[in-house]
Design an enzyme around this catalytic site. Sequence first.
Site, short mmCIF file in Angstrom:
data_model
loop_
_atom_site.label_atom_id
_atom_site.label_comp_id
_atom_site.label_asym_id
_atom_site.label_seq_id
_atom_site.Cartn_x
_atom_site.Cartn_y
_atom_site.Cartn_z
N HIS A 98 2.42 -12.76 -5.26
CA HIS A 98 1.36 -12.89 -4.25
C HIS A 98 0.82 -14.33 -4.22
O HIS A 98 -0.39 -14.55 -4.27
CB HIS A 98 0.25 -11.89 -4.54
CG HIS A 98 -0.51 -11.45 -3.32
ND1 HIS A 98 -0.99 -12.34 -2.39
CD2 HIS A 98 -0.87 -10.21 -2.90
CE1 HIS A 98 -1.62 -11.66 -1.44
NE2 HIS A 98 -1.55 -10.38 -1.72
N GLU A 128 4.90 -12.47 0.83
CA GLU A 128 5.19 -11.51 -0.23
C GLU A 128 6.50 -10.80 0.10
O GLU A 128 6.52 -9.85 0.89
CB GLU A 128 4.04 -10.51 -0.36
CG GLU A 128 2.67 -11.14 -0.56
CD GLU A 128 1.56 -10.19 -0.15
OE1 GLU A 128 1.49 -9.07 -0.70
OE2 GLU A 128 0.77 -10.54 0.75
N HIS A 147 -0.95 -2.60 -4.46
CA HIS A 147 -0.42 -3.58 -5.43
C HIS A 147 -0.40 -3.05 -6.87
O HIS A 147 -0.69 -3.79 -7.81
CB HIS A 147 -1.22 -4.87 -5.38
CG HIS A 147 -1.04 -5.65 -4.11
ND1 HIS A 147 0.10 -5.61 -3.35
CD2 HIS A 147 -1.89 -6.51 -3.46
CE1 HIS A 147 -0.04 -6.41 -2.29
NE2 HIS A 147 -1.23 -6.96 -2.33
N ASP A 207 -1.62 -9.41 8.42
CA ASP A 207 -1.46 -8.75 7.12
C ASP A 207 -0.44 -7.65 7.32
O ASP A 207 -0.73 -6.47 7.19
CB ASP A 207 -2.80 -8.20 6.60
CG ASP A 207 -2.72 -7.75 5.14
OD1 ASP A 207 -1.66 -7.97 4.50
OD2 ASP A 207 -3.71 -7.18 4.64
N ARG A 216 0.81 -1.22 0.00
CA ARG A 216 0.00 0.00 0.00
C ARG A 216 0.84 1.27 0.00
O ARG A 216 1.91 1.32 0.59
CB ARG A 216 -0.93 0.01 1.22
CG ARG A 216 -1.99 -1.08 1.16
CD ARG A 216 -2.72 -1.24 2.48
NE ARG A 216 -3.75 -2.29 2.38
CZ ARG A 216 -3.50 -3.58 2.57
NH1 ARG A 216 -2.28 -3.99 2.88
NH2 ARG A 216 -4.47 -4.46 2.46
#
Length: 362
Positions: free
Chosen positions: A188, A327, A117, A262, A92
């Site tokens: 991803h 990631e 992304h 996350d 982000r």
Amino acid sequence: MANTTENANLCGLKRKDFQTTINGKKTDLYILRNRKGYEVAITNYGGAIVAIMVPDKNGNIANVIQGHDNIQEVIASPEPFLSTLIGRYGNRINKGQFTLNGKEYQLAINNGPNALHGGPTGFHARVWDAKQMGPRSLALTYTSAYGEEGFTGECRVTVEFTFTDLNEIVIEYLATTNKKTVINLTHHAFFSLAGIADPTPTIENQVMEVNADFFIPIDETSIPTGEILKVAGTPFDFRAAKAIGKDIDADDEQIKNGAGYDHCFVLNKKEEGELSYAAKLTEPVSGRTLEVFTTEPGMQVYSDNWADGYKGQHGATFPRRSAVCFECQHFPDSPNRPYFPSVVLNPGEQYKQKTIYKFGVE
């Protein structure tokens, strides 16, 4: 090329189901097969890995990555980033805004108030030029136009996938630009080590280790607060392996902000850019393992908190928390954080990144 014996594919995928034309460019399916006979299947639409066929401790082969079985469903997936390449900027950027060389840039907003992304038509939604180089290697190339999704500079990108006889997927990234820009590439992959199924089993009993003493806390819109915090004493301490589900719903502000995991972990490094161990995942029932190695300073761990049981390949379904993503990347919102490792790429320089996903059994 590697697909002459189409019906012998372990993954059961058919090339013709992945062949279409988008804006004059052809999509296809490419199968990498190592000397042990295991497989990785990739489409040049978004660089999506649609199958990784590897054995469990009893020799049973299953697909351990979430994907679809035809190009239409890849394009229309409820999860647009399902096991795809990510660019021009992974993760982000706050409000999609940053300043470079004194000029302000505005990117597409596609995740709450933020850019995520590379935007809605980022690298995950592009047809890459593909060249299969023998049975175990595939090169994808793409030129990201000046101004694409709001980014400056024309960026030429090559991503090479190699499937080794050690059951490693080696991903090497190379990029150049004709004008100063920002770049943060990653893949991803949604890993489901138990094997995809209907429903795909939860990851909460899988055991994870992450080689990180620090992590990057986020606000309620998942943008870094600017701090770098110790994992010690938090749900983010995976220095000793533990079940993913142990603290995934802890009464913790950071867990609430991410709806689970996350977050970007700050990987322990002896020197910048070294290829080093990042994480290990173990699925206790099948005995399958996954080890991650990367040159990148960070690794976003995503515990698939937003899936809703949508349909995937061969009748599989993908419920909430049925996959985990590793990631490997630079830190989120780095263009707005001068003290984070730089994501600026200048003309004449090369962006390079290497990540290895190594599958095994215990």
